[in-house]
Design an enzyme around this catalytic site. Structure first.
Site, PDB file in Angstrom:
ATOM      1  N   GLY A  46     -20.602   3.664   1.860  1.00 30.33           N
ATOM      2  CA  GLY A  46     -20.836   3.486   3.287  1.00 30.33           C
ATOM      3  C   GLY A  46     -22.322   3.516   3.584  1.00 30.33           C
ATOM      4  O   GLY A  46     -23.130   3.935   2.746  1.00 30.33           O
ATOM      5  N   GLN A  51     -29.859   4.767   8.464  1.00 35.53           N
ATOM      6  CA  GLN A  51     -30.301   5.105   7.103  1.00 35.53           C
ATOM      7  C   GLN A  51     -31.277   4.063   6.551  1.00 35.53           C
ATOM      8  O   GLN A  51     -31.918   4.298   5.524  1.00 35.53           O
ATOM      9  CB  GLN A  51     -29.103   5.252   6.163  1.00 35.53           C
ATOM     10  CG  GLN A  51     -28.223   6.461   6.512  1.00 35.53           C
ATOM     11  CD  GLN A  51     -27.046   6.582   5.593  1.00 35.53           C
ATOM     12  OE1 GLN A  51     -26.024   5.943   5.805  1.00 35.53           O
ATOM     13  NE2 GLN A  51     -27.167   7.383   4.548  1.00 35.53           N
ATOM     14  N   CYS A  94     -24.396  11.679   0.202  1.00 36.80           N
ATOM     15  CA  CYS A  94     -25.094  10.920   1.248  1.00 36.80           C
ATOM     16  C   CYS A  94     -26.279  10.217   0.603  1.00 36.80           C
ATOM     17  O   CYS A  94     -27.058  10.856  -0.118  1.00 36.80           O
ATOM     18  CB  CYS A  94     -25.574  11.862   2.357  1.00 36.80           C
ATOM     19  SG  CYS A  94     -26.423  11.006   3.698  1.00 36.80           S
ATOM     20  N   LEU A  95     -26.420   8.918   0.880  1.00 36.16           N
ATOM     21  CA  LEU A  95     -27.527   8.169   0.284  1.00 36.16           C
ATOM     22  C   LEU A  95     -28.878   8.658   0.804  1.00 36.16           C
ATOM     23  O   LEU A  95     -29.904   8.403   0.172  1.00 36.16           O
ATOM     24  CB  LEU A  95     -27.349   6.669   0.548  1.00 36.16           C
ATOM     25  CG  LEU A  95     -26.083   6.047  -0.071  1.00 36.16           C
ATOM     26  CD1 LEU A  95     -25.978   4.572   0.305  1.00 36.16           C
ATOM     27  CD2 LEU A  95     -26.051   6.223  -1.583  1.00 36.16           C
ATOM     28  N   HIS A 136     -18.101  10.319   8.460  1.00 38.07           N
ATOM     29  CA  HIS A 136     -19.459  10.605   7.967  1.00 38.07           C
ATOM     30  C   HIS A 136     -20.459   9.614   8.590  1.00 38.07           C
ATOM     31  O   HIS A 136     -21.542  10.004   9.025  1.00 38.07           O
ATOM     32  CB  HIS A 136     -19.429  10.491   6.431  1.00 38.07           C
ATOM     33  CG  HIS A 136     -20.728  10.643   5.722  1.00 38.07           C
ATOM     34  ND1 HIS A 136     -20.986  11.682   4.844  1.00 38.07           N
ATOM     35  CD2 HIS A 136     -21.866   9.884   5.732  1.00 38.07           C
ATOM     36  CE1 HIS A 136     -22.199  11.544   4.355  1.00 38.07           C
ATOM     37  NE2 HIS A 136     -22.763  10.456   4.868  1.00 38.07           N
ATOM     38  N   GLU A 137     -20.063   8.333   8.656  1.00 37.83           N
ATOM     39  CA  GLU A 137     -20.989   7.312   9.180  1.00 37.83           C
ATOM     40  C   GLU A 137     -21.163   7.434  10.700  1.00 37.83           C
ATOM     41  O   GLU A 137     -22.276   7.259  11.210  1.00 37.83           O
ATOM     42  CB  GLU A 137     -20.504   5.898   8.808  1.00 37.83           C
ATOM     43  CG  GLU A 137     -20.314   5.646   7.315  1.00 37.83           C
ATOM     44  CD  GLU A 137     -21.508   6.000   6.452  1.00 37.83           C
ATOM     45  OE1 GLU A 137     -22.637   6.030   6.956  1.00 37.83           O
ATOM     46  OE2 GLU A 137     -21.295   6.284   5.260  1.00 37.83           O
ATOM     47  N   HIS A 140     -23.645   9.931  11.383  1.00 33.05           N
ATOM     48  CA  HIS A 140     -25.023   9.405  11.253  1.00 33.05           C
ATOM     49  C   HIS A 140     -25.480   8.751  12.557  1.00 33.05           C
ATOM     50  O   HIS A 140     -26.638   8.905  12.956  1.00 33.05           O
ATOM     51  CB  HIS A 140     -25.095   8.343  10.155  1.00 33.05           C
ATOM     52  CG  HIS A 140     -25.358   8.873   8.769  1.00 33.05           C
ATOM     53  ND1 HIS A 140     -26.456   9.644   8.456  1.00 33.05           N
ATOM     54  CD2 HIS A 140     -24.672   8.724   7.612  1.00 33.05           C
ATOM     55  CE1 HIS A 140     -26.435   9.939   7.162  1.00 33.05           C
ATOM     56  NE2 HIS A 140     -25.355   9.398   6.627  1.00 33.05           N
TER      57      HIS A 140
HETATM   58  O1  K1U Z   1     -23.538   7.371   4.434  1.00 36.22           O
HETATM   59  C1  K1U Z   1     -23.882   7.547   3.277  1.00 36.22           C
HETATM   60  O2  K1U Z   1     -24.837   8.243   3.019  1.00 36.22           O
HETATM   61  C2  K1U Z   1     -23.097   6.899   2.166  1.00 36.22           C
HETATM   62  C3  K1U Z   1     -22.161   7.859   1.471  1.00 36.22           C
HETATM   63  C4  K1U Z   1     -20.808   7.757   2.152  1.00 36.22           C
HETATM   64  C5  K1U Z   1     -19.818   8.825   1.827  1.00 36.22           C
HETATM   65  C6  K1U Z   1     -19.482   9.183   0.563  1.00 36.22           C
HETATM   66  C7  K1U Z   1     -18.547  10.156   0.309  1.00 36.22           C
HETATM   67  C8  K1U Z   1     -17.936  10.784   1.339  1.00 36.22           C
HETATM   68  C9  K1U Z   1     -18.282  10.455   2.616  1.00 36.22           C
HETATM   69  C10 K1U Z   1     -19.200   9.467   2.870  1.00 36.22           C
HETATM   70  C11 K1U Z   1     -22.083   7.461   0.000  1.00 36.22           C
HETATM   71  O3  K1U Z   1     -21.671   6.390  -0.312  1.00 36.22           O
HETATM   72  S1  K1U Z   1     -22.606   8.616  -1.159  1.00 36.22           S
HETATM   73  C12 K1U Z   1     -22.305   7.800  -2.721  1.00 36.22           C
HETATM   74  C13 K1U Z   1     -20.876   7.788  -3.116  1.00 36.22           C
HETATM   75  O4  K1U Z   1     -20.093   8.525  -2.580  1.00 36.22           O
HETATM   76  C14 K1U Z   1     -20.414   6.860  -4.175  1.00 36.22           C
HETATM   77  C15 K1U Z   1     -21.277   6.088  -4.887  1.00 36.22           C
HETATM   78  C16 K1U Z   1     -20.801   5.221  -5.860  1.00 36.22           C
HETATM   79  C17 K1U Z   1     -19.472   5.127  -6.122  1.00 36.22           C
HETATM   80  C18 K1U Z   1     -18.591   5.921  -5.412  1.00 36.22           C
HETATM   81  C19 K1U Z   1     -19.058   6.783  -4.439  1.00 36.22           C
HETATM   82 ZN    ZN Z   2     -24.740   9.745   4.669  1.00 37.09          ZN
END
Ligand code: K1U
Ligand code: ZN
Length: 171
Positions: A46, A51, A94-95, A136-137, A140
């Site tokens: 996401g 971001q 979270c990225l 989560h988004e 944000h």
């Molecule tokens: O919003 C963000 O920072 C993105 C975040 C979204 C998220 C992940 C997990 C739970 C809630 C929200 C991410 O994508 S973190 C990276 C991640 O979870 C992932 C990366 C590669 C493959 C699978 C998952």
């Molecule tokens: Zn995030």
């Protein structure tokens, strides 16, 4: 399409409340395309526009599990219109807070009203990772981070770590 730089904790931009999108202009379409490019490159499931430093209520999500199969979804001006009383705990990342994960409890299922890329109003019911991710988004978009849902002790510790790293990188 362009991979845009990610805004990283403790950047105050992450605390901004994003603005409604209004008309879907060519700039919004380019933003959405760039957000998908940035999200897939990271990689993440996401991304919220804030971001990449844009304070507009735009979210991209792809929670598909199948290798090589994409399920690219865009949510413009998303709103949670219903949330289940049942909760689920997910180990979130979270990225904008790279390589930090923590368990967060949120409603297990949500109904979300939003506009699609053509501007049409849609409503979906989400469960599982999609439900967690959309919550989560939307956080944000309101300047809320997943670390706001964990203990103050853990939150202060992670903010301190990222503040030190940012100072080190700026030196
Ligand atoms: O919003 C963000 O920072 C993105 C975040 C979204 C998220 C992940 C997990 C739970 C809630 C929200 C991410 O994508 S973190 C990276 C991640 O979870 C992932 C990366 C590669 C493959 C699978 C998952
Ligand atoms: Zn995030």
């Amino acid at each position: 399409m362009t991979i845009r730089p990610l805004v990283i904790l403790p950047d105050a931009v992450l605390r901004r409340v994003s603005d409604p999108v209004g008309p879907i202009t060519p700039e919004i379409r380019t933003l959405v395309a760039d957000m998908f490019e940035t999200m897939y490159d990271a990689p993440g499931v996401g991304l919220a526009a804030i971001q990449v430093g844009v304070a507009k209520r735009v979210v991209t999500i792809d929670t598909s599990k199948e290798e090589g199969v994409r399920d690219a979804r865009v949510f413009i001006d998303p709103e949670i219109v219903w949330a289940s009383a049942e909760k689920r705990i997910y180990d979130e990342g979270c990225l904008s807070i790279p390589e930090y994960y923590a368990e967060v409890e949120r409603p297990d299922r949500v109904r979300v009203k939003f506009r699609d890329i053509e501007g049409a109003v849609q409503e979906i019911e989400a469960d599982g990772l999609l439900a967690t991710c959309i919550q989560h988004e939307i956080d944000h978009l309101n300047g809320v981070l997943f670390i706001d849902h964990i203990s103050k002790l853990k939150r202060d510790r992670v903010i301190k770590r990222f503040t030190k790293a940012a100072k080190r990188d700026a030196a």
